[in-house]
Scaffold this active site. Structure first.
Site, PDB file in Angstrom:
ATOM      1  N   GLY A 137       5.439 -20.290   1.093  1.00  0.00           N
ATOM      2  CA  GLY A 137       4.401 -20.620   0.472  1.00  0.00           C
ATOM      3  C   GLY A 137       3.626 -20.696   2.254  1.00  0.00           C
ATOM      4  N   SER A 138       4.302 -20.682   3.258  1.00  0.00           N
ATOM      5  CA  SER A 138       3.397 -21.431   4.962  1.00  0.00           C
ATOM      6  C   SER A 138       2.642 -20.292   4.346  1.00  0.00           C
ATOM      7  CB  SER A 138       4.051 -20.836   5.478  1.00  0.00           C
ATOM      8  OG  SER A 138       4.900 -19.195   6.111  1.00  0.00           O
ATOM      9  N   ARG A 178       7.751  -4.798 -16.170  1.00  0.00           N
ATOM     10  CA  ARG A 178       6.990  -5.251 -15.597  1.00  0.00           C
ATOM     11  C   ARG A 178       5.043  -5.324 -15.940  1.00  0.00           C
ATOM     12  NH1 ARG A 178       7.667  -5.692 -11.037  1.00  0.00           N
ATOM     13  NH2 ARG A 178       9.486  -3.965 -10.695  1.00  0.00           N
ATOM     14  N   LEU A 231       3.871  -4.731  -7.776  1.00  0.00           N
ATOM     15  CA  LEU A 231       2.701  -5.218  -8.666  1.00  0.00           C
ATOM     16  C   LEU A 231       2.292  -3.263  -9.631  1.00  0.00           C
ATOM     17  CD1 LEU A 231      -0.383  -6.817  -6.896  1.00  0.00           C
ATOM     18  CD2 LEU A 231       1.492  -7.740  -8.644  1.00  0.00           C
ATOM     19  N   HIS A 242       2.700  -8.890   5.551  1.00  0.00           N
ATOM     20  CA  HIS A 242       4.124  -8.004   5.633  1.00  0.00           C
ATOM     21  C   HIS A 242       4.910  -8.126   6.958  1.00  0.00           C
ATOM     22  CE1 HIS A 242       8.183  -5.698   4.428  1.00  0.00           C
ATOM     23  NE2 HIS A 242       8.076  -5.120   5.567  1.00  0.00           N
ATOM     24  N   GLU A 281       0.304   0.783  -5.419  1.00  0.00           N
ATOM     25  CA  GLU A 281       1.485   0.413  -6.505  1.00  0.00           C
ATOM     26  C   GLU A 281       2.588   0.900  -5.832  1.00  0.00           C
ATOM     27  OE1 GLU A 281      -1.067   2.925  -6.714  1.00  0.00           O
ATOM     28  OE2 GLU A 281      -0.219   4.029  -8.571  1.00  0.00           O
ATOM     29  N   ASP A 295       4.598  -1.859  -0.295  1.00  0.00           N
ATOM     30  CA  ASP A 295       4.602  -1.413   1.490  1.00  0.00           C
ATOM     31  C   ASP A 295       3.643  -0.750   1.666  1.00  0.00           C
ATOM     32  OD1 ASP A 295       5.199  -4.518   1.568  1.00  0.00           O
ATOM     33  OD2 ASP A 295       6.885  -3.546   1.909  1.00  0.00           O
ATOM     34  N   LYS A 351       4.042 -17.279  13.137  1.00  0.00           N
ATOM     35  CA  LYS A 351       3.063 -17.732  14.189  1.00  0.00           C
ATOM     36  C   LYS A 351       1.479 -16.026  13.534  1.00  0.00           C
ATOM     37  CE  LYS A 351       2.651 -19.972  17.471  1.00  0.00           C
ATOM     38  NZ  LYS A 351       3.311 -20.623  19.123  1.00  0.00           N
TER      39      LYS A 351
HETATM   40  C1  GRF Z   1       5.909 -13.398   5.164  1.00  0.00           C
HETATM   41  O1  GRF Z   1       7.356 -13.436   6.032  1.00  0.00           O
HETATM   42  C2  GRF Z   1       5.628 -12.076   4.438  1.00  0.00           C
HETATM   43  O2  GRF Z   1       4.978 -11.842   5.332  1.00  0.00           O
HETATM   44  C3  GRF Z   1       6.285 -11.533   3.434  1.00  0.00           C
HETATM   45  O3  GRF Z   1       7.346 -12.878   2.715  1.00  0.00           O
HETATM   46  C4  GRF Z   1       7.521 -13.566   4.007  1.00  0.00           C
HETATM   47  C5  GRF Z   1       6.622 -15.582   3.153  1.00  0.00           C
HETATM   48  O4  GRF Z   1       6.719 -16.780   3.887  1.00  0.00           O
HETATM   49  N1  GRF Z   1       5.366 -11.059   2.590  1.00  0.00           N
HETATM   50  P1  GRF Z   1       5.946 -17.587   2.923  1.00  0.00           P
HETATM   51  O5  GRF Z   1       6.567 -18.037   1.312  1.00  0.00           O
HETATM   52  O6  GRF Z   1       4.101 -17.509   3.487  1.00  0.00           O
HETATM   53  O7  GRF Z   1       5.828 -18.667   4.266  1.00  0.00           O
END
Ligand code: GRF
Length: 199
Positions: free
Chosen positions: A12-13, A64, A92, A108, A141, A144, A171
């Site tokens: 969740g960063s 799904r 999805l 991504h 769908e 990436d 970052k």
């Molecule tokens: C990130 O590297 C994002 O690009 C990828 O999954 C990771 C999620 O990291 N889709 P976080 O959960 O947001 O810390």
């Protein structure tokens, strides 16, 4: 005020970075809900600490289509305008994408179309590229695959490990995700084919 819905599966960063941008007024929106298919996701706890409505909707053993129908209902209830995938580890369904057409973003950790799928940073290291980065794109769908909104380049150092490279990319992820959300919420862009062109 536009309403964001965040879908995540883990740490969740990126959600935190978006929440910080919202709190700082850099993204003019509110976070209407955070939903995780993984009940144990750290990101759900972070949302609760911020008093943001957080929902665990376990995906284990659910097909799904029906899972995504539950998700759509939850997001409609929360009246979201834009959905941000932030480490959401599920593709999805076409039905979901149709429901929120051009209103779903993903981040991504590579310069798409290079290295889609899991472990993009490791893929980049193993391939030996000298530059990688991250991409915010609209979601369709496929994995990436939708139109690209913003990208940031990151150098690969000879001494890099998967961890050090991932940290350098992360970052930039935190920086460009909020920027891309701002652009999309402003509506000041057009999509021509695969090209997203700011107005
Ligand atoms: C990130 O590297 C994002 O690009 C990828 O999954 C990771 C999620 O990291 N889709 P976080 O959960 O947001 O810390």
């Amino acid at each position: 005020m536009k309403r964001l819905g965040i879908l995540l599966s883990g740490r969740g960063s990126n959600f935190e970075a978006i929440a910080e941008s919202v709190a700082a007024g850099l993204v003019e929106a509110s976070i209407a809900c955070v939903i995780s298919n993984q009940p144990e996701a750290r990101g759900l706890g972070l949302a609760r600490e911020r008093h943001i409505p957080a929902f665990a909707i376990p995906s284990k053993g659910v097909d799904r289509e029906s899972y995504d129908r539950t998700l759509i209902a939850r997001l409609r209830d929360s009246q979201v305008d834009l959905i941000c995938l932030a480490g959401y580890l599920r593709v999805l369904s076409a039905g979901f994408v149709r429901e929120f057409s051009n209103r779903i973003l993903n981040i991504h950790p590579s310069l798409l179309p290079a290295f889609p799928g899991l472990d993009a940073q490791r893929q980049a290291l193993e391939y030996g590229v000298k530059i990688t980065g991250c991409t915010v794109h609209f979601v369709d769908e496929y994995l990436d695959a939708g139109p690209l909104i913003l990208q940031a380049a990151v150098p690969v150092h000879d001494t890099d490990t998967e961890e050090s490279l991932s940290a350098r990319i992360l970052k930039e992820e935190h920086r460009i995700y909020s920027q891309a959300i701002r652009l999309v919420l402003s509506g000041n862009y057009r999509i021509e084919g695969r090209r997203v062109i700011p107005a």
